[in-house]
Design a protein around this motif. Structure first.
Motif, mmCIF file in Angstrom:
data_model
loop_
_atom_site.group_PDB
_atom_site.id
_atom_site.type_symbol
_atom_site.label_atom_id
_atom_site.label_comp_id
_atom_site.label_asym_id
_atom_site.label_seq_id
_atom_site.Cartn_x
_atom_site.Cartn_y
_atom_site.Cartn_z
ATOM 1 N N VAL A 88 0.814 -1.218 0.000
ATOM 2 C CA VAL A 88 0.000 0.000 0.000
ATOM 3 C C VAL A 88 0.846 1.266 0.000
ATOM 4 C CG1 VAL A 88 -1.821 -1.220 1.248
ATOM 5 C CG2 VAL A 88 -0.231 0.231 2.518
ATOM 6 N N SER A 89 2.155 1.144 0.186
ATOM 7 C CA SER A 89 2.998 2.335 0.315
ATOM 8 C C SER A 89 4.023 2.491 -0.796
ATOM 9 C CB SER A 89 3.729 2.315 1.665
ATOM 10 O OG SER A 89 4.590 1.186 1.757
ATOM 11 N N SER A 90 4.485 1.406 -1.369
ATOM 12 C CA SER A 90 5.520 1.487 -2.386
ATOM 13 C C SER A 90 4.945 1.952 -3.721
ATOM 14 C CB SER A 90 6.196 0.130 -2.575
ATOM 15 O OG SER A 90 7.060 0.145 -3.695
ATOM 16 N N THR A 91 5.684 2.811 -4.412
ATOM 17 C CA THR A 91 5.256 3.228 -5.743
ATOM 18 C C THR A 91 5.413 2.105 -6.757
ATOM 19 O OG1 THR A 91 7.475 4.146 -6.114
ATOM 20 C CG2 THR A 91 5.754 5.649 -5.337
ATOM 21 N N ARG A 92 6.031 0.999 -6.358
ATOM 22 C CA ARG A 92 6.080 -0.179 -7.226
ATOM 23 C C ARG A 92 4.705 -0.845 -7.316
ATOM 24 N NH1 ARG A 92 10.885 -2.742 -7.602
ATOM 25 N NH2 ARG A 92 9.953 -3.682 -9.460
ATOM 26 N N CYS A 93 3.885 -0.660 -6.280
ATOM 27 C CA CYS A 93 2.548 -1.284 -6.232
ATOM 28 C C CYS A 93 1.419 -0.273 -6.359
ATOM 29 C CB CYS A 93 2.373 -2.058 -4.917
ATOM 30 S SG CYS A 93 3.448 -3.487 -4.734
ATOM 31 N N ASN B 140 -0.083 3.888 -7.528
ATOM 32 C CA ASN B 140 -0.008 5.014 -8.452
ATOM 33 C C ASN B 140 -0.921 6.104 -7.905
ATOM 34 O OD1 ASN B 140 0.072 6.803 -10.591
ATOM 35 N ND2 ASN B 140 -1.037 5.477 -12.025
ATOM 36 N N LYS B 141 -0.332 7.195 -7.447
ATOM 37 C CA LYS B 141 -1.094 8.318 -6.888
ATOM 38 C C LYS B 141 -1.958 7.888 -5.711
ATOM 39 C CE LYS B 141 -1.206 10.737 -11.327
ATOM 40 N NZ LYS B 141 -2.062 11.322 -12.399
ATOM 41 N N GLY B 142 -1.412 7.014 -4.879
ATOM 42 C CA GLY B 142 -2.116 6.591 -3.679
ATOM 43 C C GLY B 142 -3.147 5.511 -3.886
ATOM 44 N N LEU B 143 -3.258 5.004 -5.106
ATOM 45 C CA LEU B 143 -4.178 3.915 -5.415
ATOM 46 C C LEU B 143 -3.380 2.716 -5.901
ATOM 47 C CD1 LEU B 143 -6.755 5.929 -7.571
ATOM 48 C CD2 LEU B 143 -6.893 5.482 -5.108
ATOM 49 N N LEU B 144 -3.953 1.532 -5.770
ATOM 50 C CA LEU B 144 -3.301 0.351 -6.327
ATOM 51 C C LEU B 144 -3.176 0.524 -7.836
ATOM 52 C CD1 LEU B 144 -5.033 -2.460 -4.241
ATOM 53 C CD2 LEU B 144 -2.660 -1.673 -4.055
ATOM 54 N N ARG B 145 -2.024 0.217 -8.359
ATOM 55 C CA ARG B 145 -1.730 0.526 -9.762
ATOM 56 C C ARG B 145 -2.408 -0.463 -10.717
ATOM 57 N NH1 ARG B 145 2.157 -2.620 -12.401
ATOM 58 N NH2 ARG B 145 3.313 -4.111 -11.110
ATOM 59 N N ASP B 146 -2.391 -0.107 -11.978
ATOM 60 C CA ASP B 146 -2.788 -1.007 -13.053
ATOM 61 C C ASP B 146 -1.636 -1.992 -13.240
ATOM 62 O OD1 ASP B 146 -3.282 -2.284 -15.443
ATOM 63 O OD2 ASP B 146 -3.489 -0.461 -16.641
ATOM 64 N N GLY C 239 -2.886 -7.105 15.244
ATOM 65 C CA GLY C 239 -2.095 -6.363 14.271
ATOM 66 C C GLY C 239 -1.697 -4.992 14.815
ATOM 67 N N SER C 240 -0.699 -4.396 14.207
ATOM 68 C CA SER C 240 -0.247 -3.058 14.586
ATOM 69 C C SER C 240 -1.368 -2.049 14.356
ATOM 70 C CB SER C 240 0.982 -2.675 13.759
ATOM 71 O OG SER C 240 1.175 -1.279 13.763
ATOM 72 N N ILE C 241 -1.663 -1.247 15.392
ATOM 73 C CA ILE C 241 -2.747 -0.288 15.269
ATOM 74 C C ILE C 241 -2.434 0.757 14.204
ATOM 75 C CG2 ILE C 241 -1.918 1.248 17.090
ATOM 76 C CD1 ILE C 241 -5.588 0.304 16.389
ATOM 77 N N SER C 242 -1.174 1.125 14.068
ATOM 78 C CA SER C 242 -0.815 2.135 13.071
ATOM 79 C C SER C 242 -1.005 1.592 11.657
ATOM 80 C CB SER C 242 0.629 2.599 13.275
ATOM 81 O OG SER C 242 1.532 1.518 13.136
ATOM 82 N N TYR C 243 -0.642 0.331 11.434
ATOM 83 C CA TYR C 243 -0.863 -0.268 10.123
ATOM 84 C C TYR C 243 -2.345 -0.459 9.846
ATOM 85 C CZ TYR C 243 4.116 -1.294 9.547
ATOM 86 O OH TYR C 243 5.479 -1.194 9.400
ATOM 87 N N ARG C 244 -3.097 -0.855 10.843
ATOM 88 C CA ARG C 244 -4.530 -1.051 10.658
ATOM 89 C C ARG C 244 -5.196 0.254 10.236
ATOM 90 N NH1 ARG C 244 -6.588 -3.512 16.084
ATOM 91 N NH2 ARG C 244 -8.513 -3.997 14.931
ATOM 92 N N LYS C 245 -4.821 1.345 10.882
ATOM 93 C CA LYS C 245 -5.382 2.653 10.518
ATOM 94 C C LYS C 245 -4.985 3.036 9.099
ATOM 95 C CE LYS C 245 -5.804 4.756 15.105
ATOM 96 N NZ LYS C 245 -5.347 5.868 15.984
ATOM 97 N N ARG C 246 -3.721 2.784 8.771
ATOM 98 C CA ARG C 246 -3.255 3.121 7.419
ATOM 99 C C ARG C 246 -4.038 2.340 6.366
ATOM 100 N NH1 ARG C 246 1.415 5.016 4.588
ATOM 101 N NH2 ARG C 246 0.793 4.932 2.391
ATOM 102 N N PHE C 247 -4.280 1.064 6.636
ATOM 103 C CA PHE C 247 -5.003 0.231 5.667
ATOM 104 C C PHE C 247 -6.460 0.668 5.529
ATOM 105 C CE2 PHE C 247 -1.978 -3.533 6.791
ATOM 106 C CZ PHE C 247 -0.941 -2.884 6.134
ATOM 107 N N GLN D 80 -10.462 2.726 1.853
ATOM 108 C CA GLN D 80 -11.586 3.622 1.581
ATOM 109 C C GLN D 80 -11.264 4.608 0.465
ATOM 110 O OE1 GLN D 80 -14.396 4.348 5.239
ATOM 111 N NE2 GLN D 80 -12.291 4.718 5.904
ATOM 112 N N LYS D 81 -10.029 5.074 0.409
ATOM 113 C CA LYS D 81 -9.644 5.965 -0.693
ATOM 114 C C LYS D 81 -9.784 5.247 -2.028
ATOM 115 C CE LYS D 81 -5.860 8.719 -2.588
ATOM 116 N NZ LYS D 81 -4.483 9.232 -2.408
ATOM 117 N N ASN D 82 -9.330 4.005 -2.092
ATOM 118 C CA ASN D 82 -9.450 3.242 -3.323
ATOM 119 C C ASN D 82 -10.900 2.987 -3.678
ATOM 120 O OD1 ASN D 82 -6.720 1.754 -4.537
ATOM 121 N ND2 ASN D 82 -6.470 2.518 -2.454
ATOM 122 N N ALA D 83 -11.718 2.602 -2.682
ATOM 123 C CA ALA D 83 -13.127 2.312 -2.938
ATOM 124 C C ALA D 83 -13.888 3.554 -3.378
ATOM 125 C CB ALA D 83 -13.772 1.703 -1.690
#
Length: 439
Positions: free
Chosen positions: A276-281, A283-289, A316-324, A329-332
Motif C-alpha cells: 500500500v505504500s511502495s510506488t512499485r505497487c 499510483n497516486k495513492g491507489l493500487l496501480r494497473d 495487528g499493529s494499530i498504526s498499520y490497521r489505521k493506514r489500511f 476507503q480511498k481506493n473504494a
C-alpha cells in the motif's frame, strides 16, 4: 415516488484507550450498497449461470466462451467475492443468499472451469500448475466456512495431500519448496505463498502437524528469498505484485496465530505495508494497473481481502490497521467516482481505479472482480469495525412507510434497479454522526 428514509445515530463518547482506538469511527460510509451494485454487474455480465463459473469477457460477446477456455485459477477469486457477499447478507435476503449458494455449488460441480484432465483424478481439480490448485483449494475452504459444509474442505485436503504436497522437494540450500508446474519448474512466490497459506489453514482445520510443518517450511523458503535476493525491503518477489504481497502477508498472519511467534506478524505487517505504500505497487495513492491480462487484472482481488483481515485482527499493529483503513476507503471511493453508473448494469471496472474505463476496449472479468472485491471487502471491514466499536451505540429510527414500490438509489442519488441500500455519513462537530439511508 417518495423515498423511504431511515436514520442511524452513532454516539461517540471519549477516545478509546484500548487497542482498537475507535477504528469504527474511521469508517466513512456503509459500502454494502456499492458492493451489491458491482456484484450485480459481475453476475449479470460475466456469470455462466449453468456452470457457476465466470467468463473472461461479458457473456454478450459472441466469443466469450472461447476466450474463457483456460480461465481456471481466476475462478477462485471471482467466487470468493460471491462467498463474502453471501456471508455479509446472511439471512437478510433469502433470495440472493440462495442464488449465491447455488453459484457455489455449481462452481464446485463444474470443477471451477478446470481445463486440465488427468486419469485417476477423482476430484476434477487436478492441474499441471501447482499454484492454480492452491488458489482453488483456498476457495474450497472458504466455501466450507461459509456453508458449514465439510464437503469442500475435504476435497481441498485431498488435493493438497495427493497432488500438491508430493510435488515439493528440498533445494540445494536445504529449503523445502513447491514447483510452479508438475514438471518441477520453479519454484516461485506465486506458488509457495498460497501453498504456505493453504497448509496453515489446513492445520487450523484438521490439526495435523504435517500441515504446520509444511507451512513453516514454505514460509522459510520465501523469507530466505526475500532476505538473500530482494534486500529484505518487503518485496515478496521481483517485480512486486499485489497478489503475492497479500497472500504471503496472510500466510504470515495465520502462522502468528498458530504459533504465537511475533516474527510472523512482523512479516505480515511488512509485506502488506509495502503493497500500500511502495510506488512499485501504487499510483497516486491507489493500487496501480498491473496489466490487462486475465492473470494480471485479478491480482488486486487477491490482496484486498487479506488487507481487510489484517485490519480486523486485534493483534495487528494499530498504526498499520489505521493506514489500511484509510487506503482501502480511498481506493473504494475513487473507484466509485469513476464508474459510469448511468450504464448500469454495464457498469464495468477499469484496470486502474483512478480513471474511467475506456469504453472502446472489451471489459475484463479480472478487472471487474478486482473492483467488486474492493467494494465487498471494504463493506465487510466497515460493518465489522462499527459493530465491534464499544463506544458506538446504534439506534434505528422507525422508517417512513408508504404503499409504493421501493426504489433503490446510489450514493449520489441516481436510481439503479436491483441495488441494495447503503448509507452516507454526515459528521457533526459535537461528535455525533448521523447516517442516512436512501432506498
Amino acid at each position: 415516488m417518495k423515498a423511504i428514509i431511515a436514520a442511524f445515530f452513532f454516539t461517540i463518547a471519549t477516545p478509546l484507550q484500548a487497542q482498537n482506538n475507535n477504528l469504527g469511527g474511521m469508517i466513512e460510509r456503509d459500502y454494502s450498497g456499492r458492493a451489491d451494485t458491482l456484484e450485480n454487474v459481475l453476475t449479470n455480465q460475466f456469470l455462466n449461470s449453468s456452470g457457476g463459473t465466470f467468463y473472461a469477457i461479458p457473456r454478450t460477446y459472441a466469443n466469450c466462451a472461447s476466450e474463457s477456455t483456460y480461465i481456471y485459477w481466476q475462478q477462485a477469486h471471482a467466487l470468493d467475492v460471491i462467498i463474502y457477499a453471501y456471508q455479509r447478507i446472511g439471512d437478510s435476503n433469502n433470495v440472493r443468499a440462495r442464488n449465491y449458494k447455488r453459484i457455489m455449488q455449481f462452481w464446485y460441480q463444474n470443477h471451477a472451469n478446470n481445463w486440465y484432465r488427468k486419469n485417476g483424478d477423482t476430484t476434477g481439480f487436478y492441474n499441471e500448475y501447482t499454484d492454480d490448485m492452491c488458489w482453488i483449494c483456498l476457495t474450497l475452504l472458504h466455501i466450507s466456512e461459509a456453508l458449514s459444509d465439510d464437503t469442500y474442505a475435504t476435497t481441498a485436503r485431498k488435493i493438497f495431500d495427493e497432488y500438491i504436497l508430493p510435488r515439493g522437494s528440498y533445494n540445494d540450500e536445504g529449503f523445502f519448496c513447491l514447483p510452479w508446474k508438475d514438471d518441477g519448474s520453479g519454484p516461485n512466490a506465486c506458488t509457495n505463498a498460497p501453498g504456505c497459506l493453504l497448509a496453515a489453514k489446513l492445520y487450523q482445520r484438521y490439526g495435523e502437524e504435517t500441515y504446520l510443518q509444511t507451512a513453516k517450511e514454505l514460509y522459510a523458503w520465501e523469507a530466505n528469498v526475500m532476505k538473500t535476493k530482494l534486500n529484505n525491503d518487503g518485496r515478496v518477489e521481483e517485480p512486486p505484485l499485489t497478489y503475492t504481497q497479500g497472500t504471503f502477508g496472510e500466510a504470515a498472519r495465520q502462522l502468528f496465530h498458530i504459533t504465537g511467534d511475533q516474527n510472523y506478524m512482523a512479516m505480515a505487517s511488512k509485506v502488506l505495508y509495502y503493497a500500500v505504500s511502495s510506488t512499485r505497487c501504487t499510483n497516486k495513492g491507489l493500487l496501480r494497473d498491473e496489466g490487462s491480462s486475465m492473470d494480471q487484472s485479478i491480482f488486486k482481488a487477491v490482496l484486498i481481502p487479506y488487507l481487510v483481515n489484517y485490519v480486523l485482527d486485534e493483534k495487528g499493529s494499530i498504526s498499520y490497521r489505521k493506514r489500511f483503513i484509510t487506503f482501502l476507503q480511498k481506493n473504494a471511493n475513487t473507484l466509485w467516482e469513476n464508474l459510469d453508473l448511468n450504464a448500469y448494469p454495464k457498469t464495468f471496472c477499469n484496470y486502474y481505479w483512478g480513471e474511467p474505463i475506456d469504453k472502446s476496449k472489451v471489459p475484463s472479468m479480472g478487472a471487474m472482480v478486482s473492483g467488486a472485491s474492493l467494494m465487498e471487502n471494504t463493506a465487510r471491514m466497515g460493518i465489522a469495525l462499527v459493530a465491534n466499536d464499544s463506544l458506538s451505540a446504534i439506534k434505528v429510527l422507525p422508517q417512513e412507510q408508504d404503499n409504493t414500490t421501493t426504489k433503490f438509489f446510489n450514493a449520489i442519488g441516481q436510481q439503479l434497479p436491483n441495488m441494495q441500500r447503503g448509507f452516507n455519513i454526515i459528521r457533526y462537530a459535537n461528535n455525533k454522526t448521523v447516517k442516512i439511508i436512501q432506498r
